[in-house]
Design a protein around this motif. Structure first.
Motif, PDB file in Angstrom:
ATOM      1  N   THR A 132       0.847  -1.188   0.000  1.00  0.00           N
ATOM      2  CA  THR A 132       0.000   0.000   0.000  1.00  0.00           C
ATOM      3  C   THR A 132       0.888   1.245   0.000  1.00  0.00           C
ATOM      4  OG1 THR A 132      -0.096   0.217   2.403  1.00  0.00           O
ATOM      5  CG2 THR A 132      -1.719  -1.260   1.364  1.00  0.00           C
ATOM      6  N   MET A 145       1.591  -0.153  -6.329  1.00  0.00           N
ATOM      7  CA  MET A 145       0.649   0.187  -5.273  1.00  0.00           C
ATOM      8  C   MET A 145      -0.510  -0.806  -5.204  1.00  0.00           C
ATOM      9  SD  MET A 145       2.163   2.696  -3.963  1.00  0.00           S
ATOM     10  CE  MET A 145       3.557   3.724  -4.458  1.00  0.00           C
ATOM     11  N   GLU A 197      -4.313  -1.494  -3.262  1.00  0.00           N
ATOM     12  CA  GLU A 197      -5.424  -0.953  -2.495  1.00  0.00           C
ATOM     13  C   GLU A 197      -6.024  -2.075  -1.662  1.00  0.00           C
ATOM     14  OE1 GLU A 197      -8.344   1.426  -4.559  1.00  0.00           O
ATOM     15  OE2 GLU A 197      -6.945   1.745  -6.224  1.00  0.00           O
ATOM     16  N   VAL A 198      -6.357  -1.782  -0.412  1.00  0.00           N
ATOM     17  CA  VAL A 198      -6.956  -2.820   0.428  1.00  0.00           C
ATOM     18  C   VAL A 198      -8.337  -3.173  -0.097  1.00  0.00           C
ATOM     19  CG1 VAL A 198      -5.644  -2.192   2.485  1.00  0.00           C
ATOM     20  CG2 VAL A 198      -7.863  -1.128   2.064  1.00  0.00           C
ATOM     21  N   GLU A 216       0.963   0.992   8.384  1.00  0.00           N
ATOM     22  CA  GLU A 216      -0.215   0.245   7.935  1.00  0.00           C
ATOM     23  C   GLU A 216       0.199  -1.209   7.880  1.00  0.00           C
ATOM     24  OE1 GLU A 216      -3.821   0.716   4.719  1.00  0.00           O
ATOM     25  OE2 GLU A 216      -1.815   1.227   4.026  1.00  0.00           O
TER      26      GLU A 216
END
Length: 267
Positions: free
Chosen positions: A80, A104, A106-107, A129
């Protein structure tokens, strides 16, 4: 045939491998690169077959060699934005990840990466995170949940979906409380953003696993506040109290802190 190996699990360094016949990835790379190379040679794994690195969070025991591995093998690093930023600012990491190698995630958004479908999901821990990963490949679902302070509803769902599960059983509460750690560190470990105890791990499994769960590996055991047989026995006792019999209903094993596991075939 999907294969799984743990190359280290604990505060001395974490690193996990998943591979198909044509593709491979590493989850975290907190072990020394020289040691990892030797272990892979011993297992007949070509590191050139590892096409991606997935990072859970930015603590040094999970990212020690991420920059060096990415640089040497030209492998992109998936994390992330907050985790990438944390890696950049971690003074323990001598070689950072090159900008062009930063990918990258994304959750809660699945991404197809070669032979794998990968979904990161939030896991409470005191890093910038922290995520777990649900990974689908060759008809099976592999889930890893490490460095977890508390069991959220999202984590419960991931346990329900898993065919193969790596989950933290960090400490025995009595050992922690009677041990030499300073009070502030005990409170950190016991907090909702700390680490999961053997008891809480067992309860999470017992209350959320389904018949589809075939194998569980307990990970990230504390060297000072736990030991493998205690972790396994505690979790097994809780499972049996719910009518779940390890060795019959599912397999239960403990990953070693500094020794590679065997090569597991996930079918």
């Amino acid at each position: 045939m999907l294969k799984f190996i743990s190359f280290g699990s604990g505060s001395s360094g974490n690193c996990y491998y998943l591979g198909t016949a044509t593709d491979g990835l590493m989850i975290d790379i907190g072990v020394g690169l020289r040691t990892l190379k030797k272990n892979c040679r011993d297992y007949g794994i070509q590191l050139s077959s590892v096409h991606r690195l997935l990072i859970t969070h930015d603590h040094a025991d999970h990212i020690k060699s991420v920059g060096s591995f990415s640089y040497e093998y030209k492998v992109p690093v998936y994390a992330t934005p907050l985790v990438h930023n944390g890696i950049d600012h971690n003074y323990c990491i001598q070689r950072k990840v090159a900008d062009e190698m930063k990918m990258m995630l994304e959750v809660n958004k699945p991404m197809v990466l070669g032979d794998f479908t990968v979904e990161a999901f939030p896991v409470p821990h005191d890093a910038s995170e922290n995520v777990g990963y649900e990974i689908q490949a060759e008809g099976v679902t592999f889930v890893i949940i490490t460095d977890v302070g508390s069991i959220t509803d999202d984590i419960k769902v991931r346990i329900e979906r898993a065919n193969y599960l790596v989950i933290e059983a960090n400490h025995d509460v009595e050992m922690l409380m009677s041990g030499p750690y300073p009070e502030y560190l005990k409170k950190r470990i016991l907090s909702g953003s700390g680490h999961l105890s053997n008891e809480d791990c067992g309860k999470a499994l017992a209350e959320n696993m389904t018949e589809g769960l075939r194998h569980v590996w307990l990970c990230h055991l504390s060297e000072e506040n736990n030991h493998p047989e205690l972790a396994r026995k505690t979790v097994e006792t809780i499972l049996r109290s719910y009518g779940i019999i390890p060795g019959k209903d599912m397999e239960l094993e403990v990953l070693r802190r500094q020794m590679p596991s065997e090569v597991y075939e996930l079918t």
